[in-house]
Design an enzyme around this catalytic site. Structure first.
Site, short mmCIF file in Angstrom:
data_model
loop_
_atom_site.label_atom_id
_atom_site.label_comp_id
_atom_site.label_asym_id
_atom_site.label_seq_id
_atom_site.Cartn_x
_atom_site.Cartn_y
_atom_site.Cartn_z
N GLY A 34 -21.40 19.18 10.47
CA GLY A 34 -20.66 17.94 10.64
C GLY A 34 -19.46 18.15 11.54
N GLN B 186 -11.36 16.40 15.00
CA GLN B 186 -11.41 17.85 15.27
C GLN B 186 -11.49 18.17 16.75
OE1 GLN B 186 -14.70 18.21 12.18
NE2 GLN B 186 -13.80 20.25 12.09
N CYS C 271 -15.49 24.75 7.29
CA CYS C 271 -15.08 23.76 8.28
C CYS C 271 -14.94 24.45 9.63
CB CYS C 271 -13.73 23.16 7.87
SG CYS C 271 -13.10 21.95 9.03
N LEU C 272 -15.44 23.81 10.68
CA LEU C 272 -15.35 24.41 12.01
C LEU C 272 -13.90 24.58 12.46
CD1 LEU C 272 -18.29 22.60 13.86
CD2 LEU C 272 -18.25 24.93 12.94
N HIS D 276 -16.26 15.07 3.39
CA HIS D 276 -15.45 16.06 4.11
C HIS D 276 -15.04 15.52 5.49
CE1 HIS D 276 -14.78 20.42 5.50
NE2 HIS D 276 -14.78 19.73 6.63
N GLU D 277 -16.01 14.94 6.20
CA GLU D 277 -15.72 14.45 7.56
C GLU D 277 -14.84 13.21 7.52
OE1 GLU D 277 -16.34 16.51 9.76
OE2 GLU D 277 -17.81 17.68 8.66
N HIS E 55 -11.35 14.15 7.36
CA HIS E 55 -10.77 14.50 8.67
C HIS E 55 -10.20 13.26 9.35
CE1 HIS E 55 -11.57 18.72 9.33
NE2 HIS E 55 -12.85 18.62 9.03
#
Ligand code: NI
Length: 170
Positions: free
Chosen positions: A46, A51, A92-93, A134-135, A138
């Protein structure tokens, strides 16, 4: 397609609250394609526009086993959440190599627009439910490490700053 730079925690830009996408046009479609390319290249499931330093409500994800089912969520809103909660390990990236347990709703229904601007509802459970929540965090400027204890979070912050310095020196 371009590979976009992913902001790393604790970059303060990760705490920006995203604005709604005004129109699903060519600019947005190009951004979607670049974000999918960036997510797949980084082996992620994701990625939120936040991000990649674009502060509009847009998410891409793919939680399929074969990584061949991209999902695009533009202006996502959660319209239903289960009372049942579930704890899962998250990464997480923007916080590379850090994984920890976070409690979230076990199932959610999200309403959004797709890549062509069509409205749809998505029922998500398991990894997809984790990913959606989660996204969407963000987009509100929230990174998953904020759910951890202050001690853990400080340790992660220190580790990330050190790692960024090392990466710069390379
Ligand atoms: Ni993330």
């Amino acid at each position: 397609m371009a590979l976009l730079t992913i902001l790393r925690y604790p970059d303060p830009r990760l705490h920006t609250v995203a604005r709604p996408v005004q129109a699903v046009d060519e600019r947005i479609r190009a951004l979607v394609d670049d974000m999918l390319h960036t997510m797949y290249s980084a082996d992620g499931v994701g990625l939120a526009a936040t991000q990649v330093d674009v502060h509009e409500r847009l998410i891409v994800m793919d939680t399929s086993d074969q990584h061949n089912r991209p999902v695009v969520l533009i202006n996502p809103e959660i319209v239903r959440r289960s009372a049942e909660m579930a704890v899962n390990e998250e990464g997480c990236l923007s916080v590379p190599l850090i994984y920890d347990r976070v409690e979230r709703h076990a199932r959610v229904t999200v309403r959004a627009l797709g890549r062509d601007g069509e409205a749809f509802d998505l029922d998500a459970e398991g990894l997809a439910a984790v990913c959606v929540q989660h996204e969407m965090d963000h987009l509100m400027g929230r990174v998953f490490v904020e759910y951890l204890s202050p001690l853990k979070r400080d340790r992660i912050r220190t580790k990330m700053i050190k790692k960024a310095r090392e990466d710069q020196r390379k």
